[in-house]
Design a protein around this motif. Structure first.
Motif, mmCIF file in Angstrom:
data_model
loop_
_atom_site.group_PDB
_atom_site.id
_atom_site.type_symbol
_atom_site.label_atom_id
_atom_site.label_comp_id
_atom_site.label_asym_id
_atom_site.label_seq_id
_atom_site.Cartn_x
_atom_site.Cartn_y
_atom_site.Cartn_z
ATOM 1 N N MET A 12 0.833 -1.207 0.000
ATOM 2 C CA MET A 12 0.000 0.000 0.000
ATOM 3 C C MET A 12 0.866 1.256 0.000
ATOM 4 O O MET A 12 0.542 2.239 -0.672
ATOM 5 C CB MET A 12 -0.949 -0.006 1.204
ATOM 6 N N CYS A 13 1.981 1.229 0.730
ATOM 7 C CA CYS A 13 2.885 2.385 0.745
ATOM 8 C C CYS A 13 3.487 2.628 -0.637
ATOM 9 O O CYS A 13 3.585 3.770 -1.092
ATOM 10 C CB CYS A 13 3.988 2.185 1.778
ATOM 11 N N PHE A 38 -12.668 0.069 -6.094
ATOM 12 C CA PHE A 38 -11.582 -0.852 -5.766
ATOM 13 C C PHE A 38 -10.692 -0.297 -4.657
ATOM 14 O O PHE A 38 -10.586 0.905 -4.467
ATOM 15 C CB PHE A 38 -10.761 -1.136 -7.021
ATOM 16 N N THR A 39 -10.033 -1.206 -3.951
ATOM 17 C CA THR A 39 -9.154 -0.814 -2.861
ATOM 18 C C THR A 39 -7.945 -1.738 -2.788
ATOM 19 O O THR A 39 -8.010 -2.882 -3.234
ATOM 20 C CB THR A 39 -9.902 -0.839 -1.509
ATOM 21 N N ALA A 40 -6.875 -1.244 -2.200
ATOM 22 C CA ALA A 40 -5.699 -2.064 -1.921
ATOM 23 C C ALA A 40 -5.696 -2.498 -0.460
ATOM 24 O O ALA A 40 -4.819 -3.229 -0.028
ATOM 25 C CB ALA A 40 -4.428 -1.280 -2.226
ATOM 26 N N TYR A 51 -12.710 -12.062 4.234
ATOM 27 C CA TYR A 51 -12.000 -10.823 3.940
ATOM 28 C C TYR A 51 -10.848 -11.131 3.012
ATOM 29 O O TYR A 51 -10.393 -12.272 2.914
ATOM 30 C CB TYR A 51 -11.535 -10.098 5.207
ATOM 31 N N VAL A 52 -10.406 -10.109 2.314
ATOM 32 C CA VAL A 52 -9.353 -10.254 1.318
ATOM 33 C C VAL A 52 -8.198 -9.334 1.663
ATOM 34 O O VAL A 52 -8.393 -8.184 2.060
ATOM 35 C CB VAL A 52 -9.879 -9.895 -0.089
ATOM 36 N N ILE A 53 -6.997 -9.856 1.488
ATOM 37 C CA ILE A 53 -5.776 -9.067 1.618
ATOM 38 C C ILE A 53 -4.961 -9.282 0.350
ATOM 39 O O ILE A 53 -4.842 -10.404 -0.133
ATOM 40 C CB ILE A 53 -4.943 -9.502 2.848
ATOM 41 N N GLN A 54 -4.425 -8.217 -0.184
ATOM 42 C CA GLN A 54 -3.530 -8.299 -1.336
ATOM 43 C C GLN A 54 -2.107 -8.380 -0.815
ATOM 44 O O GLN A 54 -1.730 -7.625 0.080
ATOM 45 C CB GLN A 54 -3.664 -7.056 -2.208
#
Length: 140
Positions: A12-13, A38-40, A51-54
């Motif tokens: 994300m950074c 959409f989101t990161a 839940y989802v984590i990239q």
């Protein structure tokens, strides 16, 4: 901080820095760059069951980094499924459908795709029609 959380935070950074993150002028005033629907960030299914984590992963064949979409069961924090939709440098996030466990991904180079949920698996469905409420970064 768990390894997957660190990796997601670092991703994300990097995206934050690469996307400019500065306010941009528009006809109606100032707005931050949008990813649409959409989101990161970590995001939950409509009923909070998953839940989802990239995560950013090194491509085992070389050629940079890929995104891994990791789906967890919320109640147990158990990884239930994972898929790699795109290269990390082109990826612009994920979102859930409002009433299913289908996940949509957005990538600058390959476009927007649905990963349809069926039998505890998420498989790319190239025939899926994006719901109108899912807004792309590139929609006007």
């Amino acid at each position: 901080m768990k390894k997957r959380e660190k990796t997601a935070f670092i991703f994300m950074c990097i995206i934050f820095l690469l996307s400019g993150c500065a306010s941009r002028s528009s006809e109606t005033g100032t707005a931050l760059e949008s990813w649409g629907s959409f989101t990161a960030e970590q995001t939950y299914s409509y009923d909070n069951k998953y839940y989802v984590i990239q995560e950013v992963e090194e491509n085992p064949n070389g050629g940079g980094q890929n995104i891994s979409v990791c789906i967890y069961e919320t109640e147990t924090d158990t990884l239930v499924y994972m898929f790699c939709p795109a290269r990390a440098r082109d990826f612009w996030g994920i979102c859930w459908e409002n009433d299913t466990y289908n996940i949509w991904t957005q990538s600058a180079d390959i476009g927007i795709y649905c990963y349809k949920y069926e039998d505890m698996q998420w498989q790319r469905d190239e025939s899926a029609q994006r719901p109108e409420y899912i807004i792309s970064k590139y929609d006007k």
